[in-house]
Design a protein around this motif. Structure first.
Motif, PDB file in Angstrom:
ATOM      1  N   THR A  52      83.744  22.302  21.490  1.00 58.11           N
ATOM      2  CA  THR A  52      83.476  23.020  22.738  1.00 58.11           C
ATOM      3  C   THR A  52      82.333  24.024  22.633  1.00 58.11           C
ATOM      4  O   THR A  52      81.870  24.537  23.649  1.00 58.11           O
ATOM      5  N   PRO A  56      78.583  23.272  28.147  1.00 59.35           N
ATOM      6  CA  PRO A  56      78.616  24.232  29.256  1.00 59.35           C
ATOM      7  C   PRO A  56      80.027  24.501  29.763  1.00 59.35           C
ATOM      8  O   PRO A  56      80.897  23.626  29.724  1.00 59.35           O
ATOM      9  N   VAL A  57      80.212  25.703  30.251  1.00 58.16           N
ATOM     10  CA  VAL A  57      81.531  26.129  30.738  1.00 58.16           C
ATOM     11  C   VAL A  57      82.019  25.221  31.861  1.00 58.16           C
ATOM     12  O   VAL A  57      83.209  24.887  31.941  1.00 58.16           O
ATOM     13  N   GLU A  58      81.101  24.774  32.720  1.00 62.42           N
ATOM     14  CA  GLU A  58      81.511  23.945  33.862  1.00 62.42           C
ATOM     15  C   GLU A  58      82.075  22.596  33.447  1.00 62.42           C
ATOM     16  O   GLU A  58      82.717  21.914  34.240  1.00 62.42           O
ATOM     17  N   GLY A  61      83.550  23.589  28.203  1.00 60.34           N
ATOM     18  CA  GLY A  61      83.126  24.135  26.930  1.00 60.34           C
ATOM     19  C   GLY A  61      83.049  25.657  26.934  1.00 60.34           C
ATOM     20  O   GLY A  61      83.443  26.319  27.890  1.00 60.34           O
ATOM     21  N   GLU A  62      82.512  26.184  25.839  1.00 58.39           N
ATOM     22  CA  GLU A  62      82.385  27.632  25.682  1.00 58.39           C
ATOM     23  C   GLU A  62      81.026  28.159  26.123  1.00 58.39           C
ATOM     24  O   GLU A  62      80.819  29.373  26.181  1.00 58.39           O
ATOM     25  N   GLY A  63      80.086  27.256  26.407  1.00 58.55           N
ATOM     26  CA  GLY A  63      78.787  27.680  26.902  1.00 58.55           C
ATOM     27  C   GLY A  63      77.901  28.316  25.859  1.00 58.55           C
ATOM     28  O   GLY A  63      76.975  29.058  26.203  1.00 58.55           O
TER      29      GLY A  63
END
Length: 387
Positions: A52, A56-58, A61-63
């Motif tokens: 993760t 990307p968060v979307e 993931g953790e971005g």
């Protein structure tokens, strides 16, 4: 170039080093003998959030950055003592990278969540008629009806194929002209997709490798990754990322062997002194350390170029792969020599390092292909300067 990990990245590196040592390393020798993939550890790795970091968060993931992911990979390779398991992670990471860089929003939303939570990914380029020459593929998607094609062909020696849930397939797309090489993403459960038995390999035996068979698999535009006909460009991006990861992995695996190596050279006696006092033996250890540093920092340089979209990325990745694969084999040979007869004894585990190292000269593009890539880059960059 100097890379300095942040505190969070150092913590992530250590977290997955411990995971590798505690979860993956136990039983690695037995799995090597039986050729068994550690599926329980694979699921546990996903549960620990290994995949993760830079998603990307979307998409769940953790971005974070690519460096966040590479810190975890470095830690896993340091602790796992299971080169095949790490090789499976490298192959899986390549598919994730392709989707992040070239996938559509729909493809990312559909495929990244399972790939982060325990599904296994594979990228299938090699065919029975050719290996490193990836442009010579025969797998083809033929026109079926409006907006649909039927994908057929055979892939061979594909890392993760026997256990893969999601497959990225290099093929040709009818109806778009001579520039027709295209990437297709398919699920194992789709009609016409099957895989063969795992191959009985010399090394990397815990990484399941085998053939993929595609027989009139129905695909649409939703299965095409990147622009149709631009598959080679997309694939080369994947291969370069694959190669820089090999640099990090080999460096970490060799570094993990240095404590046992020094213990051996300090305790083993020859001619009235520890063998580590003999310059010929010291030279072997020095070569190992040099491979660690060269492989790792060339990989870091390639990763930096990737992030900056610098044109040196592909050549630097090939430099990292070449340093890692050739230095890794040399270091493994010298390790057997340092340990003597016990290094040749299958019950001691040292010879496994040599068997595993040989595979890295082939996987991800052979040594000869890396030299070809590097020479081509040198000519393009420097030929006019001498005229």
């Amino acid at each position: 170039m100097q890379i300095t990990w942040t505190q969070e990245q150092r913590e992530r590196r250590e977290k997955f080093r411990r995971f590798g040592a505690e979860q993956v390393a136990p039983g690695a020798a037995e799995r090597d003998r039986s050729g068994t993939f550690h599926s329980d550890s694979w699921k546990a790795l996903a549960d620990e959030g290994f995949w993760t970091a830079h998603v990307p968060v979307e998409h769940g993931g953790e971005g974070g950055s690519l460096w966040d992911f590479l810190a975890g990979l470095e830690g896993l390779a340091l602790g796992a003592d299971d080169s095949g398991f790490v090789l499976t992670a490298v192959a899986h990471a390549g598919l994730v990278h392709v989707l992040l860089e070239h996938g559509t929003t729909e493809q990312k939303a559909r495929l990244l969540p399972p790939l982060m939570s325990g599904a296994v990914g594979a990228t299938a380029a090699t065919e029975p008629t050719g290996g490193s020459h990836v442009a010579a593929v025969h797998t083809r998607a033929t026109v079926h009806d409006g907006g649909r094609w039927l994908l057929s062909g055979d892939k061979s020696h594909i890392t993760n194929a026997p256990v893969a849930d999601i497959l990225l397939v290099v093929g040709r797309l009818d109806g778009i002209g001579k520039r027709d090489i295209t990437l297709f993403v398919v699920d194992r459960g789709m009609t016409g997709v099957s895989t063969g038995e795992p191959e009985d390999l010399l090394g990397q035996r815990t990484s399941p490798t085998g053939p993929i068979h595609l027989r009139n698999v129905p695909v649409t535009e939703a299965n095409i990754v990147g622009p149709a006909g631009d598959g080679l460009t997309t694939l080369y991006s994947f291969l370069a990322f694959d190669r820089l990861m090999y640099g990090i992995v080999v460096a970490s695996q060799l570094e993990a062997l240095l404590p046992a190596t020094i213990a051996r050279t300090s305790s083993r006696q020859a001619f009235g002194t520890a063998i580590g006092n003999h310059e010929y033996v010291q030279d072997k250890v020095v070569a190992m350390r040099t491979t660690v540093e060269a492989s790792r920092h060339l990989a870091y340089a390639a990763a930096d170029a990737l992030i900056r979209r610098d044109s040196s990325y592909n050549a630097l990745a090939s430099c990292a792969k070449l340093a890692a694969s050739e230095g890794g084999v040399t270091s493994a040979l010298e390790l057997v020599q340092i340990f003597g007869h016990s290094g040749y004894d299958r019950t001691q585990g040292v010879e496994r390092r040599l068997r595993d190292a040989v595979a890295i000269r082939i996987a991800g593009g052979t040594t000869e292909m890396q030299k070809k890539n590097i020479y081509k880059d040198v000519v393009e960059r420097f030929a006019t300067q001498g005229s």
